[in-house]
Design a protein around this motif. Structure first.
Motif, PDB file in Angstrom:
ATOM      1  N   PHE A   1       7.994   5.543   5.879  1.00  0.00           N
ATOM      2  CA  PHE A   1       6.779   5.366   6.670  1.00  0.00           C
ATOM      3  C   PHE A   1       7.007   5.855   8.092  1.00  0.00           C
ATOM      4  O   PHE A   1       7.890   5.377   8.799  1.00  0.00           O
ATOM      5  N   ASN A   2       6.221   6.843   8.504  1.00  0.00           N
ATOM      6  CA  ASN A   2       6.330   7.420   9.841  1.00  0.00           C
ATOM      7  C   ASN A   2       5.386   6.678  10.773  1.00  0.00           C
ATOM      8  O   ASN A   2       4.181   6.924  10.796  1.00  0.00           O
ATOM      9  N   TYR A   3       5.938   5.754  11.569  1.00  0.00           N
ATOM     10  CA  TYR A   3       5.121   4.915  12.452  1.00  0.00           C
ATOM     11  C   TYR A   3       4.389   5.750  13.503  1.00  0.00           C
ATOM     12  O   TYR A   3       3.301   5.367  13.956  1.00  0.00           O
ATOM     13  N   GLU A   4       4.977   6.870  13.907  1.00  0.00           N
ATOM     14  CA  GLU A   4       4.352   7.692  14.947  1.00  0.00           C
ATOM     15  C   GLU A   4       3.035   8.305  14.483  1.00  0.00           C
ATOM     16  O   GLU A   4       2.168   8.616  15.293  1.00  0.00           O
ATOM     17  N   ARG A   5       2.893   8.491  13.191  1.00  0.00           N
ATOM     18  CA  ARG A   5       1.666   9.095  12.668  1.00  0.00           C
ATOM     19  C   ARG A   5       0.569   8.073  12.396  1.00  0.00           C
ATOM     20  O   ARG A   5      -0.594   8.432  12.225  1.00  0.00           O
ATOM     21  N   CYS A   6       0.949   6.817  12.299  1.00  0.00           N
ATOM     22  CA  CYS A   6      -0.021   5.785  11.944  1.00  0.00           C
ATOM     23  C   CYS A   6      -1.000   5.536  13.089  1.00  0.00           C
ATOM     24  O   CYS A   6      -0.603   5.333  14.239  1.00  0.00           O
ATOM     25  N   LYS A   7      -2.294   5.524  12.768  1.00  0.00           N
ATOM     26  CA  LYS A   7      -3.345   5.277  13.761  1.00  0.00           C
ATOM     27  C   LYS A   7      -4.017   3.915  13.569  1.00  0.00           C
ATOM     28  O   LYS A   7      -5.002   3.597  14.237  1.00  0.00           O
ATOM     29  N   GLY A   8      -3.490   3.135  12.626  1.00  0.00           N
ATOM     30  CA  GLY A   8      -4.049   1.807  12.402  1.00  0.00           C
ATOM     31  C   GLY A   8      -5.458   1.816  11.864  1.00  0.00           C
ATOM     32  O   GLY A   8      -6.267   0.925  12.164  1.00  0.00           O
ATOM     33  N   CYS A   9      -5.791   2.793  11.050  1.00  0.00           N
ATOM     34  CA  CYS A   9      -7.170   2.968  10.570  1.00  0.00           C
ATOM     35  C   CYS A   9      -7.562   1.966   9.483  1.00  0.00           C
ATOM     36  O   CYS A   9      -8.741   1.860   9.134  1.00  0.00           O
ATOM     37  N   LYS A  10      -6.608   1.262   8.906  1.00  0.00           N
ATOM     38  CA  LYS A  10      -6.823   0.220   7.890  1.00  0.00           C
ATOM     39  C   LYS A  10      -7.151   0.749   6.493  1.00  0.00           C
ATOM     40  O   LYS A  10      -7.387  -0.031   5.579  1.00  0.00           O
ATOM     41  N   GLU A  11      -7.174   2.060   6.317  1.00  0.00           N
ATOM     42  CA  GLU A  11      -7.464   2.593   4.988  1.00  0.00           C
ATOM     43  C   GLU A  11      -6.431   2.116   3.964  1.00  0.00           C
ATOM     44  O   GLU A  11      -6.790   1.728   2.838  1.00  0.00           O
ATOM     45  N   CYS A  12      -5.159   2.147   4.326  1.00  0.00           N
ATOM     46  CA  CYS A  12      -4.110   1.736   3.392  1.00  0.00           C
ATOM     47  C   CYS A  12      -4.191   0.237   3.112  1.00  0.00           C
ATOM     48  O   CYS A  12      -3.991  -0.212   1.982  1.00  0.00           O
ATOM     49  N   GLU A  13      -4.482  -0.540   4.138  1.00  0.00           N
ATOM     50  CA  GLU A  13      -4.610  -1.985   3.964  1.00  0.00           C
ATOM     51  C   GLU A  13      -5.747  -2.321   3.003  1.00  0.00           C
ATOM     52  O   GLU A  13      -5.612  -3.177   2.120  1.00  0.00           O
ATOM     53  N   ASN A  14      -6.862  -1.635   3.157  1.00  0.00           N
ATOM     54  CA  ASN A  14      -8.038  -1.919   2.331  1.00  0.00           C
ATOM     55  C   ASN A  14      -7.857  -1.502   0.875  1.00  0.00           C
ATOM     56  O   ASN A  14      -8.415  -2.119  -0.027  1.00  0.00           O
ATOM     57  N   ILE A  15      -7.070  -0.440   0.642  1.00  0.00           N
ATOM     58  CA  ILE A  15      -6.985   0.124  -0.701  1.00  0.00           C
ATOM     59  C   ILE A  15      -5.789  -0.390  -1.505  1.00  0.00           C
ATOM     60  O   ILE A  15      -5.768  -0.268  -2.732  1.00  0.00           O
ATOM     61  N   CYS A  16      -4.798  -0.984  -0.867  1.00  0.00           N
ATOM     62  CA  CYS A  16      -3.559  -1.383  -1.553  1.00  0.00           C
ATOM     63  C   CYS A  16      -3.845  -2.394  -2.670  1.00  0.00           C
ATOM     64  O   CYS A  16      -4.311  -3.509  -2.397  1.00  0.00           O
ATOM     65  N   PRO A  17      -3.543  -2.064  -3.923  1.00  0.00           N
ATOM     66  CA  PRO A  17      -3.809  -2.983  -5.047  1.00  0.00           C
ATOM     67  C   PRO A  17      -2.969  -4.260  -4.982  1.00  0.00           C
ATOM     68  O   PRO A  17      -3.361  -5.298  -5.516  1.00  0.00           O
ATOM     69  N   GLN A  18      -1.807  -4.173  -4.323  1.00  0.00           N
ATOM     70  CA  GLN A  18      -0.898  -5.318  -4.257  1.00  0.00           C
ATOM     71  C   GLN A  18      -1.113  -6.162  -2.999  1.00  0.00           C
ATOM     72  O   GLN A  18      -0.439  -7.173  -2.825  1.00  0.00           O
ATOM     73  N   HIS A  19      -2.003  -5.691  -2.108  1.00  0.00           N
ATOM     74  CA  HIS A  19      -2.241  -6.367  -0.822  1.00  0.00           C
ATOM     75  C   HIS A  19      -0.929  -6.533  -0.037  1.00  0.00           C
ATOM     76  O   HIS A  19      -0.690  -7.556   0.591  1.00  0.00           O
ATOM     77  N   SER A  20      -0.091  -5.494  -0.130  1.00  0.00           N
ATOM     78  CA  SER A  20       1.221  -5.562   0.529  1.00  0.00           C
ATOM     79  C   SER A  20       1.221  -4.931   1.917  1.00  0.00           C
ATOM     80  O   SER A  20       2.254  -4.910   2.581  1.00  0.00           O
ATOM     81  N   ILE A  21       0.058  -4.427   2.365  1.00  0.00           N
ATOM     82  CA  ILE A  21      -0.025  -3.751   3.668  1.00  0.00           C
ATOM     83  C   ILE A  21      -0.942  -4.538   4.590  1.00  0.00           C
ATOM     84  O   ILE A  21      -2.062  -4.909   4.216  1.00  0.00           O
TER      85      ILE A  21
END
Length: 303
Positions: A50-70
């Motif tokens: 996971f490249n933290y410098e590229r992350c913009k905190g857009c929440k797309e990954c959080e919303n879509i994660c099937p395991q709710h691990s993000i």
């Protein structure tokens, strides 16, 4: 037969044996060197980078994660690696490309297809194929034997880059299919080895002697780190062991570098070698002369 994971297929490699080579980096190693510049190669299973410098905190990954691990914390995505199943769903929704799964399985046929693409470079340069890691010698030996048999049938020069910490039985099975072993020696001091590599060096030195006793082509590679093994006493011990026990064709003295340390953050790991220092050019030249003075003629810095 268990198909191992590969982290990289490096084309046009010039530092992993003679000539121009294709180097296959397998995933998994039993050592945990503090300065490892490929920490993603230590585990035998796929991992999330996971490249933290590229992350913009857009929440797309959080919303879509099937395991709710993000979860988004302070505008950055944080992944609970214990809950993450590496399903790769988040990769498709990360518009900034911050997420990557490292570790892919290749059938022998698939690997050979990649290797064959560079056949003309091997022929023109005297190069070939290098199997590296991680630690290739701890992968499934039946898979490796079949791969090596196919490489030799094609007439390719084959090298194996190894730290030596693997079962001698694996070396016995594969030895006849390998032209050159690129063999790492970090230190002769067993306690120092345990501290900085996580394991003792008895098996490593024993396997090296086995290869030498069977007249294999051996290129010794010595990473040098100030405070660990970059001192005259440590070098003298390595020289004595090699001179008394091993038929060495080449020696490469490799000054410590910090390339790859950014990968630790991507794996949520702490880099233990942050206080390590690169030996000076003057020190490196002194060690080179020590080896040459004891009769090792083909010695160079780097490689």
């Amino acid at each position: 037969m268990t198909v191992p994971y590969v982290i990289n297929i490096q084309k046009y490699s010039l530092h992993d044996g003679d000539g121009i080579r294709t180097t296959i980096f397998f995933k998994g190693c039993l050592l945990n060197c503090w300065w490892c510049h490929n920490p993603e190669s230590q585990k035998y299973t796929p991992e999330l980078l996971f490249n933290y410098e590229r992350c913009k905190g857009c929440k797309e990954c959080e919303n879509i994660c099937p395991q709710h691990s993000i979860k988004i914390e302070k505008s950055l995505a944080k992944t609970d690696r214990k809950e993450c199943t590496l399903c790769e769903t988040c990769l498709d929704y990360c518009v900034n490309g911050a997420r990557e799964i490292v570790g892919k399985q290749y059938s022998i046929k698939e690997l050979l297809e990649e290797i064959d693409k560079d056949k003309m470079f091997y022929e023109e340069s005297g190069g070939g194929v290098t199997l590296s890691g991680g630690e290739v010698m701890t992968q499934d030996v039946d898979y490796l034997k079949e791969l090596l048999k196919n490489l030799k049938q094609r007439g390719y020069n084959v090298a194996i880059d190894t730290c030596g910490y693997a079962s001698q039985k694996n070396y016995e099975v594969l030895i006849d299919y390998v032209d050159t072993f690129l063999y790492d020696i970090k230190t002769i001091d067993n306690e120092v080895h345990k501290k900085y590599m996580g394991r003792g060096n008895e098996l490593i030195l024993s396997n090296l002697k086995y290869l030498s006793d069977h007249n294999k082509n051996i290129y010794i590679r010595i990473p040098l780190i100030s405070g660990v093994n970059s001192d005259e006493k440590s070098i003298e011990k390595i020289i004595k062991f090699l001179k008394d026990n091993i038929h060495v064709k080449k020696i490469n003295l490799l000054p410590y570098h910090k390339a790859g340390t950014n990968k630790y953050e991507k794996l949520d790991l702490k880099y233990l070698g942050e206080n390590f220092v690169t030996p000076s050019q003057r020190e490196m030249e002194k060690y080179l002369e020590m080896f040459k003075g004891d009769g090792f003629l083909d010695v160079k810095i780097g490689g």
